[in-house]
Design an enzyme around this catalytic site. Structure first.
Site, PDB file in Angstrom:
ATOM      1  N   PHE A 189      49.012  33.100  41.755  1.00 59.44           N
ATOM      2  CA  PHE A 189      50.148  32.255  41.425  1.00 59.44           C
ATOM      3  C   PHE A 189      49.608  30.999  40.753  1.00 59.44           C
ATOM      4  CE2 PHE A 189      53.224  28.885  41.966  1.00 59.44           C
ATOM      5  CZ  PHE A 189      54.356  29.488  41.474  1.00 59.44           C
ATOM      6  N   ASP A 244      41.605  26.964  40.083  1.00 58.42           N
ATOM      7  CA  ASP A 244      42.931  26.381  40.251  1.00 58.42           C
ATOM      8  C   ASP A 244      43.058  25.870  41.687  1.00 58.42           C
ATOM      9  OD1 ASP A 244      45.585  25.803  40.693  1.00 58.42           O
ATOM     10  OD2 ASP A 244      46.365  27.563  39.656  1.00 58.42           O
ATOM     11  N   LYS A 278      50.031  18.646  42.279  1.00 53.39           N
ATOM     12  CA  LYS A 278      50.711  18.457  43.552  1.00 53.39           C
ATOM     13  C   LYS A 278      50.279  17.169  44.252  1.00 53.39           C
ATOM     14  CE  LYS A 278      51.932  23.303  44.253  1.00 53.39           C
ATOM     15  NZ  LYS A 278      53.314  23.161  43.799  1.00 53.39           N
TER      16      LYS A 278
END
Length: 416
Positions: free
Chosen positions: A155, A240, A269
């Site tokens: 993801f 990531d 984030k």
């Protein structure tokens, strides 16, 4: 566990009720999310409050965007200070916050240069562009032939390019034609990865821990093996860490558990402290250095408000306090979940303050368990049917964590 009481009027006084607000969203909001039926109106630390004044312990932390808690006073103060001075110039001009942010983030990660963006998906898209350009200009790959190797069940976002290499049909179906240039291999399989790498490979793009897939942690040595394979093949390793980074797993970066340094690191984030969207590609100078003026950009990327908050986030991490808290409380989380295995929990995976918990389907789905916990004053989120994710703010106390585990035990034993 007693929720902290604020000596104020409930956040929802004089406004529409939760039920009314949820109903009002239906005709005017695109239905691309299926949230739990809670309407948050106020938050502080590890707690949120709905419009009726009901309080909940946040055990999701915005998918790690709120690592430092809601409205962290250090971050709020940095934002307020910058709001009074300057919020946006665009990159047509310099601003007085960006250099310090880039210097501190590069130092924190041990890398050389920073490409500031806004969202996590933008960071991933930016890294794909950089990796391809590096492959053509430095590695000598034939123009238009560069490939990037990715892992199944990844993801990395939901943009058109990113869903092109997703194996989640919900994310992919109906959004073709898809962008070429990607090879998908099983996660945690070094042999398959090695077989997929050839002279056209620009990069290997991986999550050190797969978050959306259910907090999937690879075998010891996998990340070090990826680093060695990419080094030998002369391609880039892109990590990531948008969910796994910035203290979540007990270290600043998840790759540190294997002493691995990627060529490009993706952050987002928590980098914005839950205040503003901030993301970045951090990397080696000879890799990010392939970009020239006009080849990539963002009006809001590196804006002074984002840079000021990002600098304050880096400052919080420099002491190591949050990393230590995640490591220490992660042991408590792991022990609590271990005690529930066979008692409604089929299995779990955890590292630091991050866990994917597989629920016995005979008890309920992940969403049903999440709703049951919501009624107990605990907020979590389900994924992949019967799995729930736990990722509380790193500011959570041992008492709060024990209480959350107690609520999970209650829901599992008493049913949903």
């Amino acid at each position: 566990m007693t929720a902290p009481v604020r000596a104020t009027t409930p956040a929802g006084a004089g406004t529409r009720s939760s039920e009314e607000l949820i109903r009002a969203e239906g005709p005017v909001l695109a239905h691309n999310y299926h949230p739990l039926p809670v309407v948050v109106a106020h938050a502080e630390g590890t707690w949120v409050e709905d419009v009726e004044g009901r309080r909940y312990l946040d055990m999701l932390a915005g998918y790690s965007a709120l690592n430092f808690g809601h409205r962290n006073p250090v971050l709020i103060e940095a934002a307020h200070r910058q709001l009074d001075r300057l919020t946006l110039t665009s990159r047509a001009f310099h601003n007085d916050q960006l250099a310090g942010f880039a210097e501190s983030l590069a130092a924190l990660t041990g890398l050389d240069m920073v490409l500031p963006m806004n969202t996590g998906a933008e960071a991933v898209e930016s890294a794909i562009k950089v990796a391809r350009k590096w492959a053509y200009e430095v590695k000598g790959v034939e123009p238009g032939a560069a490939t990037i190797v990715v892992a199944a069940d990844n993801f990395h976002g939901r943009t058109t390019t990113i869903v092109s290499f997703s194996t989640d049909e919900t994310a992919r179906s109906g959004f073709g034609p898809f962008t070429p240039g990607f090879r998908v291999v099983p996660y945690n399989d070094l042999a398959a990865l090695e077989a997929a790498i050839d002279e056209s490979t620009a990069a290997v793009l991986l999550e050190p821990i797969q978050g959306e897939a259910g907090v999937i942690i690879p075998d010891d040595g996998y990340l070090a093996g990826v680093r060695e394979l990419t080094r030998r093949a002369g391609c880039l390793f892109v990590a990531d860490e948008i969910q796994s980074g910035l203290g979540r797993t007990g270290t600043t970066l998840a790759v540190e558990h294997e002493s691995v340094v990627p060529d490009l690191l993706l952050l987002g984030k928590a980098l914005g402290g839950g205040i503003v969207p901030v993301s970045a590609v951090v990397g080696r100078r000879d890799v990010l250095g392939v970009l020239r003026p006009g080849e990539h950009g963002s009006t809001f990327g590196g804006n002074p408000l984002a840079a000021a908050v990002g600098s304050a986030v880096v400052g919080l991490l420099e002491s190591g306090e949050y990393q230590r808290r995640a490591a220490e409380l992660g042991g408590l989380l792991r022990d609590g979940l271990t005690a529930l295995v066979g008692r409604g929990v089929e299995g779990f995976r955890s590292r630091g303050l991050w866990a994917g918990v597989d629920i016995d389907p005979s008890i309920g789905t992940g969403r049903e368990i999440s709703k049951g916990l919501m009624r107990e004053g605990i907020l979590v989120k389900d994924t992949h049917g019967s799995t729930i994710r736990l990722a509380p703010p790193l500011t959570i106390t041992a008492e709060e964590l024990r209480a959350a585990l107690g609520s999970l035990e209650k829901v599992l034993t008493q049913g949903v």
